[in-house]
Design a protein around this motif. Structure first.
Motif, PDB file in Angstrom:
ATOM      1  N   ASN A  56      66.668  32.945  20.016  1.00  0.00           N
ATOM      2  CA  ASN A  56      66.894  31.526  20.282  1.00  0.00           C
ATOM      3  C   ASN A  56      67.735  31.368  21.537  1.00  0.00           C
ATOM      4  OD1 ASN A  56      66.067  29.494  17.910  1.00  0.00           O
ATOM      5  ND2 ASN A  56      66.500  31.513  17.043  1.00  0.00           N
TER       6      ASN A  56
ATOM      7  N   PRO B 239      69.621  34.171  16.156  1.00  0.00           N
ATOM      8  CA  PRO B 239      70.033  32.793  16.439  1.00  0.00           C
ATOM      9  C   PRO B 239      70.778  32.681  17.762  1.00  0.00           C
ATOM     10  CG  PRO B 239      71.646  33.822  15.022  1.00  0.00           C
ATOM     11  CD  PRO B 239      70.558  34.862  15.249  1.00  0.00           C
TER      12      PRO B 239
ATOM     13  N   GLU C  50      73.435  27.970  15.663  1.00  0.00           N
ATOM     14  CA  GLU C  50      72.612  28.222  14.470  1.00  0.00           C
ATOM     15  C   GLU C  50      73.096  29.421  13.651  1.00  0.00           C
ATOM     16  OE1 GLU C  50      68.485  27.089  16.872  1.00  0.00           O
ATOM     17  OE2 GLU C  50      69.303  29.135  16.841  1.00  0.00           O
ATOM     18  N   SER C  51      74.088  30.139  14.149  1.00  0.00           N
ATOM     19  CA  SER C  51      74.343  31.502  13.684  1.00  0.00           C
ATOM     20  C   SER C  51      75.265  31.630  12.489  1.00  0.00           C
ATOM     21  CB  SER C  51      74.959  32.308  14.832  1.00  0.00           C
ATOM     22  OG  SER C  51      76.269  31.831  15.119  1.00  0.00           O
TER      23      SER C  51
ATOM     24  N   TYR D  40      68.787  25.942   9.847  1.00  0.00           N
ATOM     25  CA  TYR D  40      67.968  26.751  10.768  1.00  0.00           C
ATOM     26  C   TYR D  40      67.215  27.854  10.019  1.00  0.00           C
ATOM     27  CZ  TYR D  40      67.586  31.018  13.633  1.00  0.00           C
ATOM     28  OH  TYR D  40      67.174  32.188  14.200  1.00  0.00           O
TER      29      TYR D  40
ATOM     30  N   GLN E 282      71.799  36.686  10.533  1.00  0.00           N
ATOM     31  CA  GLN E 282      72.805  35.679  10.816  1.00  0.00           C
ATOM     32  C   GLN E 282      74.154  36.361  11.074  1.00  0.00           C
ATOM     33  OE1 GLN E 282      70.678  33.184  11.639  1.00  0.00           O
ATOM     34  NE2 GLN E 282      72.124  31.741  10.709  1.00  0.00           N
TER      35      GLN E 282
END
Length: 636
Positions: A203, A271, A275-276, A289, A49
């Protein structure tokens, strides 16, 4: 003043009754060969992330090295600002390139965050807890939280992701122009050469070029696009080889692979912006996520053979109080959160060993018997401490992606019968050395008198000196002369592995956790040669709740010597031992055996007056390049 024996009795009572009884779970040390049990992990999942520091997410987590009391950072725009809780799900953080990292760290003072903040300056000092990120905190409670994981490089996402894959960035730390191709080796080449199956799941969606200030705008990227978070398309050996390039996969495939039991042996999951957790992305969206990814693995037929590693690629400009180790001209960078989730992960364990993203590579290299890429991954600690391979695989625990109740109920674990877990008595790492204090956990109650035998990797068996025996715990001293390597420890009809090195440094903390106030003494030497002795901590009547007693430089003519207690240190030359307190790395006056108690080591450090009024600081002793757990001392 080479050694001290005076006034130690009270301290040793604490060490024996508290420090030696401290580690209640198990952990690891680096080994040149695959450590026993690691073969049970057949699938490694790395979830990366974005842009959060350790203190920002876990600075108030119990048992972790968190935000010190009384911190207030100078603010160029007004009064000083203290770290504060925020319920805001969108945070700004601050600039996070090489020059910002250097300014944030400020020579180890860790006070430059407000001046470097890109948004509202106080936002860089905000922190969250279980109210905003309950699933992250639940995984820390149920599995393993790493409180000494550092970004590999003093920079932003692209160099960090290069280190994650290659243990280097080719010297690139964020300056312009951005490299468009890379020729140095990266891990997928080594995995391919050994026919190890891997995938890099991406993603589809925007990546934050505009937010990071290095592109004209956000890039709408898929798995084939070279981005800060996906550098593999810029490696010709990946991009020009169809069999390699096909392993760059849209992340929707991750869920299908998990469901069908076809996850590769090594996978990374990357991500998109929303979403990150990279500002301006919302942290609850990122947590949801990540929870969906973890749940997919837990519901997969491959759960019992999988380990999941979650990290954040850089600090994002958010405050962290721990000065990074000075490894080379590129890093290490600032501290980030790390979580390890597996059916074999230790439950509720805070891992205090030093890691960086090369540690992921090291563990994979050990597991699949592939060579290291360079000295960075070859010398990295391997994260084996996260696992308990004596336990039977734990059932999955599915969390609500929108946030499960915290704290979760602890999970029942079952240890395989006839097994022994052996750890360093200071903070529970598997690393041991000859003459070091060790704790053996036998999965049945035992009582004195008993014999504990250590058989080293040369087949030589030696009986160990046994100390405190309580319930299923046996404290002992690793016999002198034990050969480095994997040893067998047998006691009360049970046996287990121990990992022996030349040194295995650890420090005792006063509060039995391997973290918190150091179990230490202060010697105040007056000009006439007389001395006063005092403890640098105090505890309540339970002995469980201890606090620092601040050290005062009241008389400039006095010499102040800090006496630390640990184990696994005496095998090193004094010249290879240093103590780092805050931003100061200091030579030691003495490092070796404490003469009264078997296995107990002592480190004496003369304190410079520049530490006056610095408040609570992190202290680490480094022995032959190996760092101990973090403990604390305070100064007024």
């Amino acid at each position: 003043m080479m050694t001290r024996t005076r006034a130690l009795l009270a301290l040793i009572v604490i060490l024996l009754a508290a420090g030696l009884l401290a580690p209640r779970r198990r952990v690891t040390a680096q080994s040149p060969t695959p450590p026993p049990g690691l073969e049970k992990i057949q699938h490694f999942v790395f979830i990366m992330q974005e842009n959060r520091s350790f203190d920002h997410y876990f600075g108030t987590y119990p048992g972790a090295e968190g935000i010190p009391p009384g911190v207030c950072l100078a603010n160029p725009q007004g009064p000083c600002v203290a770290p504060f809780h925020t319920s805001a799900l969108i945070n700004n953080g601050g600039s996070h390139f090489n020059q910002n990292a250097i300014a944030d760290i400020d020579g180890g003072l860790m006070d430059g965050f407000l001046a470097q903040a890109g948004g509202p300056p106080e936002d860089a000092l905000s922190w969250h807890d279980s109210r905003e990120i309950p699933n992250y905190w639940s995984w820390a409670k149920l599995y393993v939280l790493q409180d000494r994981l550092f970004e590999s490089v003093l920079s932003y996402s692209l160099p960090a992701h290069l280190y994650m894959l290659a243990a280097q960035s080719g010297g690139y730390v964020g300056f312009l122009p951005i490299p468009q191709t890379y020729t140095f080796p990266e891990i997928t080449e080594l995995l391919q050469s050994g026919q190890i199956d891997w995938r890099y799941y991406v993603n589809h969606g925007p990546t934050p070029g505009a937010a990071d200030g290095l592109q004209g705008g956000n890039t709408d990227a898929d798995e084939t696009t070279y981005t800060f978070w996906n550098p593999l398309p810029a490696f010709p050996l990946v991009a020009n080889d169809p069999s390699q390039k096909s392993r760059l996969t849209n992340a929707t495939q991750f869920f299908s692979d998990a469901k069908n039991g076809t996850l590769p042996q090594v996978s990374w999951v990357i991500p998109n912006l929303s979403e990150s957790e990279h500002p301006p992305a919302a942290i609850n969206t990122g947590m949801s996520y990540v929870t969906s990814l973890v749940n997919a693995v837990m519901q997969s037929p491959q759960w019992n053979s999988t380990a999941i590693f979650i990290a954040w690629d850089d600090w994002g400009g958010f405050y962290d109080h721990v000065p990074p180790p000075n490894l080379d001209q590129y890093g290490l960078g600032l501290r980030v959160p790390g979580l390890v989730i597996s059916p074999y992960a230790r439950q509720g364990y805070v891992d205090h060993k030093t890691y960086s993203f090369e540690s992921y590579l090291r563990l994979v290299e050990e597991r699949f018997a592939v060579q290291s890429l360079n000295s960075r991954d070859n010398n990295a600690n391997d994260m084996y401490d996260a696992f308990d391979f004596n336990q039977q695989p734990r059932a999955p625990i599915i969390l609500d992606p929108n946030g499960s109740a915290y704290p979760p109920q602890p999970q029942a674990t079952t240890e395989n019968p006839g097994t022994v877990a052996v750890v360093n008595s200071t903070y529970g790492t598997y690393a041991l050395a000859p003459n070091a204090l060790a704790s053996a956990y036998v999965f049945e109650n035992v009582s004195n008198p008993l014999t504990l035998t250590v058989t080293d990797n040369l087949g030589v068996a030696r009986n160990a000196q046994v100390g405190v025996v309580a319930g299923n715990l046996v404290n002992f001293v690793v016999p002198d002369g034990t050969s480095p390597g994997v040893a067998n420890v047998s006691v009360a009809g049970a046996s287990g592995n121990a990992f022996i090195g030349a040194t295995a440094p650890g420090l005792f903390a006063a509060n039995q956790t391997g973290q918190g106030p150091a179990a230490a003494e202060l010697i105040r030497v007056h000009p006439d040669g007389s001395e006063d002795l005092s403890f640098t901590f105090s505890c309540d009547s339970s002995g469980q709740n201890c606090a620092n007693v601040p050290i005062a430089f009241t008389n400039p003519a006095d010499q102040l010597v800090l006496v630390l207690y640990g184990t696994g240190i005496r095998g090193a030359a004094k010249s290879s031992v240093t103590a780092t307190i805050g931003n100061l790395t200091l030579p030691v006056d003495y490092a070796g055996p404490q003469p009264t108690f078997a296995g107990l080591d002592q480190v004496n450090v003369t304190l410079p007056s520049t530490l006056a009024a610095r408040g609570q600081l992190v202290l680490v002793v480094t022995v032959n390049g190996q760092a101990t757990n973090m403990v604390q001392v305070a100064f007024q």
